[in-house]
Design a protein around this motif. Structure first.
Motif, PDB file in Angstrom:
ATOM      1  N   GLU A  30       0.827  -1.210   0.000  1.00 61.41           N
ATOM      2  CA  GLU A  30       0.000   0.000   0.000  1.00 61.41           C
ATOM      3  C   GLU A  30       0.863   1.261   0.000  1.00 61.41           C
ATOM      4  N   ASN A  34       1.159   4.129  -2.971  1.00 58.04           N
ATOM      5  CA  ASN A  34       0.948   5.565  -2.751  1.00 58.04           C
ATOM      6  C   ASN A  34       2.095   6.387  -3.325  1.00 58.04           C
ATOM      7  N   LYS A  80      -7.798  10.596  -4.981  1.00 54.07           N
ATOM      8  CA  LYS A  80      -7.748   9.940  -6.288  1.00 54.07           C
ATOM      9  C   LYS A  80      -9.103   9.790  -6.963  1.00 54.07           C
ATOM     10  N   GLY A  94      -4.099   3.391  -6.205  1.00 53.99           N
ATOM     11  CA  GLY A  94      -5.028   3.485  -5.081  1.00 53.99           C
ATOM     12  C   GLY A  94      -6.296   4.208  -5.495  1.00 53.99           C
ATOM     13  N   ALA A  99      -6.138   2.673   3.042  1.00 57.27           N
ATOM     14  CA  ALA A  99      -4.889   2.022   3.452  1.00 57.27           C
ATOM     15  C   ALA A  99      -4.261   2.723   4.652  1.00 57.27           C
TER      16      ALA A  99
HETATM   17 MG    MG Z   1      -3.194   4.038  -1.264  1.00 62.22          MG
END
Ligand code: MG
Ligand code: ADP
Length: 595
Positions: A30, A34, A80, A94, A99
């Motif tokens: 995760e 990112n 996002k 993502g 997360a």
């Molecule tokens: Mg993420």
């Protein structure tokens, strides 16, 4: 990067729900995702103790403003996506906004982040999901997240973690996928203070393959470039001779996202059809470029499963991409057959029992005493004793024994079953299952008595392993040694095998070894005994005569005589029956001789 917003409940509910933090490797996945989404050009991952006590991910990406830095740890907080429509056109790795919140809830997190627009960076410290400190700090542009003591407040989950080296192996696997998915990013991976992966970030996929798998693999890769309708496929596929015993070196990416897809595996394996032996899987690194609106990644919380709006089109594209690469003019691959193993007999064409060379050799072997030197043409020094008796001495001739035991071998049926008449019964013996069982008993006996006969390979075999496999080797070195292997680390995730418990030729040996590692990995308990049994089964199976092989009478006699000495001959180590029987009484009844 856009500002973070907290998704409203309606949009949040549309996202595949579920836990994403299962083990340290999920955290690394995760955090690296990112960093990639933040446009990083270089990413450093550092771990200690398999990531359980310490994970650091640093990037030189966009960074976060002080407001965003605090928001980022809230559930459903993401920059996002913002509306349900965005879910149909995801271009980032993502989008769930979960997360950081999930990670922070089960660990101690420190964040350092700075954007280009601010003079000062932001520092945040969070314990079990609660912000304990936030302040301005001097730091470089980009983001560093440090995650300490994962699951410190959830001991139940802590319990499920494996040993450090196994967890480190899972993390290294994630790094491999990230590297192969993003050759444009320079990755550095540091494990317990040692740099284990470095990639230049020069956008050359082959350089990444070289960094991770070594020179031999890189040299054996064929380039893929294919475009059909809405799908573009690039990457590399391995020549058939570097195929492996499992799929661990197969990676498929869709728009930079590593995914697991049955349909893609099938397309790849179909393209290799007739080029690989059974149970061999090609090495492939494939990048698919598809319009995001034609792929749904919102299927599973780990985002590793996808749905295609047109599966057939994707299948065809991958199939032809791989096929064209394999059959491209200068690359027509050579198929190299392994040297004949002693149990591979040619079935006699006319059904007559003329003895072929290999049969004669096998007969000699079956009759041989231990410690006899093997014939040339094999890679092994010690004797190829395969059926020597392990519990009782077999100096008596088999005929005499047969008489004592009161049975008669009638012959072989379908090249697979031995037909035996014993007292008032007809026995059908599965030759492979029987031999496997005998080999197993022999190995078990020797293992328990610390008498495994190791055989020194004339030419040691070097085998490239995946990170997970390497972790298993490191953790089980003593165990592997007790099984009769002499193995050493050979750098760059490879090992050198110098001694083996049974005589197998090189390609088979590599497979056997990887299968043993799999059986160790999948033995459900940490109990050493299950691991031992599994590994011994695996070795036994490899050394046993196969079904569909013509056996000479002498071999059958030896096999049956050894088998009938065992106390319980119901099942082979895999639980399949070894013997089925039909009584004379039953047969006579069928023929209506008795009523
Ligand atoms: Mg993420
Ligand atoms: P998601 O990635 O699904 O949006 P996360 O919980 O992983 O959710 O991250 C939340 C938000 O925090 C991201 O949307 C992003 O705006 C910000 N963020 C997280 N990590 C970074 C990073 N390394 N660099 C810049 N922004 C980041």
């Amino acid at each position: 990067m856009q500002k973070i917003n907290v998704l409203d409940q309606r949009v949040a509910n549309l996202i595949a729900a579920g836990e994403v933090v299962e083990r340290p490797a999920s955290v690394v996945k995760e955090l690296v995702e990112n960093a990639v989404d933040a446009g990083a050009r270089s990413i450093t991952v550092e771990i200690k103790n398999g990531g359980i006590t310490y994970i650091r991910v640093s990037d030189d990406g966009s960074g976060m403003s002080p407001e965003d830095a605090a928001l980022a740890f809230k559930r459903h907080a993401t920059s996002k996506i913002s509306t349900d429509k965005d879910l149909n056109n995801i271009r980032t790795l993502g989008f769930r906004g979960e997360a950081l919140a999930s990670i922070a809830a089960v660990s101690q997190v420190e964040l350092f982040t700075k954007t280009r627009d601010y003079d000062e960076g932001t520092y945040i410290s969070i314990q079990a999901g609660k912000i304990t400190e936030q302040k301005g700090i001097g730091c470089p542009e980009g983001t560093t997240l440090i995650v300490r003591n994962l699951f410190f407040n959830t001991p139940a989950r802590m319990k499920f973690l494996k040993k450090d080296s196994t967890e480190a192996g899972y993390i290294a696997d994630i790094i491999d996928k990230m590297v192969l998915g993003h050759p444009e990013i320079s990755f550095r991976f540091i494990n317990n203070g040692k740099e284990v992966v470095f990639t230049p970030g020069d956008n050359q996929l082959l350089n990444c393959i070289y960094s991770l798998y070594g020179k031999d693999y890189a040299k054996a890769m064929l380039p893929v470039a294919h475009e059909a309708q809405a799908v573009k496929v690039t990457g590399f596929v391995g020549k058939p001779d570097i195929a492996r015993a499992n799929r661990s070196l197969q990676s498929c990416f869709i728009n930079g996202r590593y995914i697991k897809s049955k349909i893609l595996s099938i397309a790849v394996e179909e393209a290799y059809r007739n080029q690989l032996m059974v149970n061999r899987y090609p090495v492939v690194v494939l990048h698919l470029h598809i319009n995001p609106s034609l792929v749904d990644v919102n299927v599973h919380p780990t985002k590793m499963e996808v749905k295609f709006s047109d599966e057939q089109q994707v299948y065809q594209a991958v199939y032809w991409a791989v096929k064209n690469a394999l059959y491209a003019k200068p690359n027509i691959p050579e198929i190299t057959l392994p040297k004949k193993n002693i149990f591979e007999y040619m079935p006699s064409q006319d059904g007559a029992h003329y003895i072929q060379e290999s049969e004669q050799q096998a007969m000699d072997i079956f009759a041989a005493a231990p410690n006899q030197t093997s014939k040339e043409g094999t890679n092994v020094i010690e004797s190829k004793v395969s059926m020597d008796s392990y519990s009782t001495s077999s100096t008596q001739s088999t005929d005499v024994q047969a008489e004592i035991q009161n049975y008669k071998i009638i012959g072989q049926l379908f090249n697979t079953y031995i037909v035996v008449e014993k007292k008032e019964e007809m026995l059908l013996i599965d030759q492979h299952a029987a031999h496997e069982r005998l080999e197993y008993e022999k190995l078990l006996y020797r293992y328990k008595n610390k008498q495994i006969h190791s055989q020194v390979l004339l030419v040691p075999v070097v085998s490239q392993l995946s990170n997970v496999e390497m972790g298993i080797v490191k953790e089980n070195l003593d165990f592997i040694k007790n099984l009769g292997f002499e193995v050493e680390e050979f750098g760059n995730n490879s090992i050198i095998i110098r001694q083996t418990p049974i005589s197998v030729e090189e390609p088979e040996l590599k497979n056997l070894f990887i299968e043993i590692l799999e059986s160790i990995q999948h033995s459900k308990t940490e109990s050493i005994t299950e691991k031992e049994y599994q590994a011994l089964y695996t070795i036994a199976c490899k050394s046993a005569v196969k079904a569909n092989k013509n056996m000479h009478m002498k071999e059958m006699e030896q096999l049956v005589s050894d088998l009938l000495k065992l106390e319980n001959i119901n099942t082979c180590p895999h639980g399949r029956p070894i013997v089925i029987s039909m009584s004379k009484y039953y047969i006579e009844k069928q023929f209506k001789r008795i009523v």
